[in-house]
Write a protein that holds these residues in place. Structure first.
Motif, PDB file in Angstrom:
ATOM      1  N   UNK A 185       0.824  -1.205   0.000  1.00  0.00           N
ATOM      2  CA  UNK A 185       0.000   0.000   0.000  1.00  0.00           C
ATOM      3  C   UNK A 185       0.859   1.256   0.000  1.00  0.00           C
ATOM      4  N   UNK A 186       0.215   2.367  -0.342  1.00  0.00           N
ATOM      5  CA  UNK A 186       0.923   3.649  -0.341  1.00  0.00           C
ATOM      6  C   UNK A 186       0.081   4.722   0.324  1.00  0.00           C
ATOM      7  N   UNK A 187       0.777   5.707   0.877  1.00  0.00           N
ATOM      8  CA  UNK A 187       0.132   6.921   1.380  1.00  0.00           C
ATOM      9  C   UNK A 187       0.552   8.040   0.444  1.00  0.00           C
ATOM     10  N   UNK A 188      -0.414   8.636  -0.249  1.00  0.00           N
ATOM     11  CA  UNK A 188      -0.131   9.644  -1.271  1.00  0.00           C
ATOM     12  C   UNK A 188      -0.441  11.059  -0.774  1.00  0.00           C
ATOM     13  N   UNK A 189       0.486  11.991  -1.015  1.00  0.00           N
ATOM     14  CA  UNK A 189       0.215  13.413  -0.825  1.00  0.00           C
ATOM     15  C   UNK A 189       0.539  13.932   0.562  1.00  0.00           C
ATOM     16  N   UNK A 190       0.581  15.274   0.648  1.00  0.00           N
ATOM     17  CA  UNK A 190       0.902  15.915   1.914  1.00  0.00           C
ATOM     18  C   UNK A 190       2.406  16.036   2.097  1.00  0.00           C
ATOM     19  N   UNK A 191       2.799  16.768   3.122  1.00  0.00           N
ATOM     20  CA  UNK A 191       4.225  16.969   3.385  1.00  0.00           C
ATOM     21  C   UNK A 191       4.477  17.076   4.881  1.00  0.00           C
ATOM     22  N   UNK A 192       5.722  16.835   5.262  1.00  0.00           N
ATOM     23  CA  UNK A 192       6.085  16.719   6.672  1.00  0.00           C
ATOM     24  C   UNK A 192       6.003  18.026   7.448  1.00  0.00           C
ATOM     25  N   UNK A 193       5.775  19.159   6.775  1.00  0.00           N
ATOM     26  CA  UNK A 193       5.660  20.428   7.502  1.00  0.00           C
ATOM     27  C   UNK A 193       4.241  20.674   8.009  1.00  0.00           C
ATOM     28  N   UNK A 194       3.343  19.709   7.784  1.00  0.00           N
ATOM     29  CA  UNK A 194       1.961  19.834   8.246  1.00  0.00           C
ATOM     30  C   UNK A 194       1.698  18.853   9.384  1.00  0.00           C
ATOM     31  N   UNK A 195       1.169  19.342  10.492  1.00  0.00           N
ATOM     32  CA  UNK A 195       0.832  18.463  11.610  1.00  0.00           C
ATOM     33  C   UNK A 195      -0.216  17.439  11.192  1.00  0.00           C
ATOM     34  N   UNK A 196      -1.202  17.869  10.399  1.00  0.00           N
ATOM     35  CA  UNK A 196      -2.264  16.965   9.960  1.00  0.00           C
ATOM     36  C   UNK A 196      -1.684  15.817   9.123  1.00  0.00           C
ATOM     37  N   UNK A 197      -0.614  16.073   8.401  1.00  0.00           N
ATOM     38  CA  UNK A 197       0.046  15.022   7.614  1.00  0.00           C
ATOM     39  C   UNK A 197       0.551  13.922   8.545  1.00  0.00           C
ATOM     40  N   UNK A 198       1.199  14.317   9.623  1.00  0.00           N
ATOM     41  CA  UNK A 198       1.745  13.338  10.560  1.00  0.00           C
ATOM     42  C   UNK A 198       0.630  12.571  11.262  1.00  0.00           C
ATOM     43  N   UNK A 199      -0.493  13.239  11.521  1.00  0.00           N
ATOM     44  CA  UNK A 199      -1.626  12.563  12.162  1.00  0.00           C
ATOM     45  C   UNK A 199      -2.203  11.489  11.246  1.00  0.00           C
ATOM     46  N   UNK A 200      -2.403  11.817   9.979  1.00  0.00           N
ATOM     47  CA  UNK A 200      -2.976  10.849   9.042  1.00  0.00           C
ATOM     48  C   UNK A 200      -1.964   9.763   8.690  1.00  0.00           C
ATOM     49  N   UNK A 201      -0.719  10.148   8.509  1.00  0.00           N
ATOM     50  CA  UNK A 201       0.318   9.163   8.219  1.00  0.00           C
ATOM     51  C   UNK A 201       0.486   8.212   9.403  1.00  0.00           C
ATOM     52  N   UNK A 202       0.348   8.751  10.616  1.00  0.00           N
ATOM     53  CA  UNK A 202       0.463   7.903  11.800  1.00  0.00           C
ATOM     54  C   UNK A 202      -0.620   6.839  11.847  1.00  0.00           C
ATOM     55  N   UNK A 203      -1.841   7.194  11.461  1.00  0.00           N
ATOM     56  CA  UNK A 203      -2.922   6.214  11.415  1.00  0.00           C
ATOM     57  C   UNK A 203      -2.669   5.152  10.365  1.00  0.00           C
ATOM     58  N   UNK A 204      -2.146   5.570   9.219  1.00  0.00           N
ATOM     59  CA  UNK A 204      -1.804   4.642   8.133  1.00  0.00           C
ATOM     60  C   UNK A 204      -0.747   3.641   8.608  1.00  0.00           C
ATOM     61  N   UNK A 205       0.301   4.148   9.233  1.00  0.00           N
ATOM     62  CA  UNK A 205       1.392   3.283   9.672  1.00  0.00           C
ATOM     63  C   UNK A 205       0.950   2.329  10.781  1.00  0.00           C
ATOM     64  N   UNK A 206       0.142   2.841  11.703  1.00  0.00           N
ATOM     65  CA  UNK A 206      -0.309   1.980  12.797  1.00  0.00           C
ATOM     66  C   UNK A 206      -1.165   0.837  12.277  1.00  0.00           C
ATOM     67  N   UNK A 207      -2.053   1.132  11.329  1.00  0.00           N
ATOM     68  CA  UNK A 207      -2.895   0.083  10.760  1.00  0.00           C
ATOM     69  C   UNK A 207      -2.050  -0.966  10.038  1.00  0.00           C
ATOM     70  N   UNK A 208      -1.080  -0.504   9.265  1.00  0.00           N
ATOM     71  CA  UNK A 208      -0.201  -1.443   8.544  1.00  0.00           C
ATOM     72  C   UNK A 208       0.541  -2.341   9.524  1.00  0.00           C
ATOM     73  N   UNK A 209       1.071  -1.746  10.576  1.00  0.00           N
ATOM     74  CA  UNK A 209       1.831  -2.502  11.570  1.00  0.00           C
ATOM     75  C   UNK A 209       0.928  -3.491  12.304  1.00  0.00           C
ATOM     76  N   UNK A 210      -0.245  -3.031  12.706  1.00  0.00           N
ATOM     77  CA  UNK A 210      -1.181  -3.882  13.448  1.00  0.00           C
ATOM     78  C   UNK A 210      -1.677  -5.057  12.616  1.00  0.00           C
TER      79      UNK A 210
END
Length: 352
Positions: A185-210
């Motif tokens: 899978x991939x997470x598309x779009x956004x950039x690391x200078x946005x807090x919301x990016x890290x929040x959504x990316x964090x959910x993506x990564x946690x689901x993949x790991x779980x």
């Protein structure tokens, strides 16, 4: 008649059978007055011929009845829907909303904020532009101006935020893709200078790991948060030796771009590559195919932000609790059938 021209608030109060303070609140557009009382006061205003001098009233008040709505990108349907929600509440409360689009430009944002301060706005609701520094609002905070952030927060800022549960939304969307049989899978779009990016990316990564997706199969491709960015992310992913078969997109605009790029390659969204968006804008339901997306109730968040701001102004405070709105995944057709029940070539095989 001269007597009508000199009518006062006392005359209105006597005519309507209410107190002087109640009349003042109605003239200021306060949401504290019951609708039936406000109607009675407005009728009395007409009957006595009172003319409200708003300019003089503003001099007597610490603020005006204008609230600034500073939005980072009104070309994005999500932020337009968010602004409509705010505007609906303000208008019903007799407040004049002033909407400004900063086009993701922090310099433009600073100019807008300075202008609104000079106009004496009562408060500000801001969705910060990309690149906004944590200290960009310090001067406004020191001045005691009520400020609330919508959708985006700044690191280390104490300004209240009204936003959806980005982490949970991304977790739900990613779990849906894994449940469809996707293992790369991939997470598309956004950039690391946005807090919301890290929040959504964090959910993506946690689901993949779980759910047992190897970190090497959870691809991260940054990009612009619009259709152009989505198209670029898709092209980057399909150029890989082992392309992903599905993507969670930073927002719906990115997802629309991904689907456009797929069609340009002769691929079908859903059937050949699964796509999930975030925000569930109105267009998502009517896209072809209809887009699976994380619903955040954009208009509802806008309404909540407006209510928070009105309460801050009425309470004469710059503090308020953060509001994290509930989210849910709206499943439509852009993820296609379960990969485990079909024998269709993967996107990598058809993307030539």
């Amino acid at each position: 008649m001269a007597s009508r021209a000199k009518a006062t608030i006392f005359d209105i109060a006597r005519e309507a059978g209410v107190s002087k303070s109640t009349v003042s609140l109605v003239l200021q557009g306060s949401g504290l007055i019951r609708p039936e009382t406000a109607v009675k006061v407005r009728k009395a205003i007409e009957d006595v011929g009172y003319v409200y001098n708003r300019g003089a009233a503003n001099l007597r008040k610490a603020h005006s009845n204008v609230i600034g709505m500073v939005i980072n990108d009104l070309t994005n349907p999500f932020f337009a829907e968010l602004a409509v929600g705010m505007e609906r509440v303000f208008q019903s409360a007799g407040i004049v909303p002033f909407i400004a689009n900063t086009a993701e430009n922090p310099v433009r944002q600073e100019e807008v904020l300075k202008s609104l301060m000079e106009q004496g706005v009562a408060g500000l609701i801001v969705s910060p532009a990309r690149g906004t520094t944590p200290g960009a609002f310090r001067r406004l905070e020191i001045a005691g101006l009520p400020i609330a952030f919508a959708m985006r927060r700044l690191p280390e800022s104490r300004i209240p935020v009204i936003a959806p549960d980005n982490h949970r939304g991304a977790y739900l969307a990613t779990s849906h893709l894994v449940g469809k049989g996707h293992r790369r899978l991939a997470f598309f779009g956004g950039s690391s200078d946005l807090v919301v990016y890290h929040e959504r990316l964090g959910g993506f990564r946690e689901a993949c790991d779980t759910l047992g997706i190897d970190a090497r199969d959870a691809l991260i491709i940054e990009g612009e948060t619009n259709r152009k960015g989505g198209m670029a992310c898709l092209e980057t992913s399909l150029a890989m030796t082992e392309p992903p078969t599905a993507a969670l997109c930073f927002n719906d605009a990115v997802a629309f771009g991904v689907m456009l790029a797929l069609r340009k390659r002769g691929l079908e969204p859903g059937a050949d590559f699964a796509v999930v968006g975030f925000d569930d804008v109105v267009e998502a339901e009517h896209y072809m195919p209809p887009l699976t997306s994380v619903a955040v109730d954009s208009a509802g968040l806008g309404e909540r932000a407006a209510h928070v701001m009105i309460k801050m102004i009425q309470s004469r405070t710059t503090r308020a609790e953060d509001h994290i709105g509930a989210v849910n995944l709206v499943v439509r057709e852009s993820c296609g059938p379960d990969r485990r029940t079909r024998k269709r070539p993967a996107a990598a095989g058809t993307a030539t």
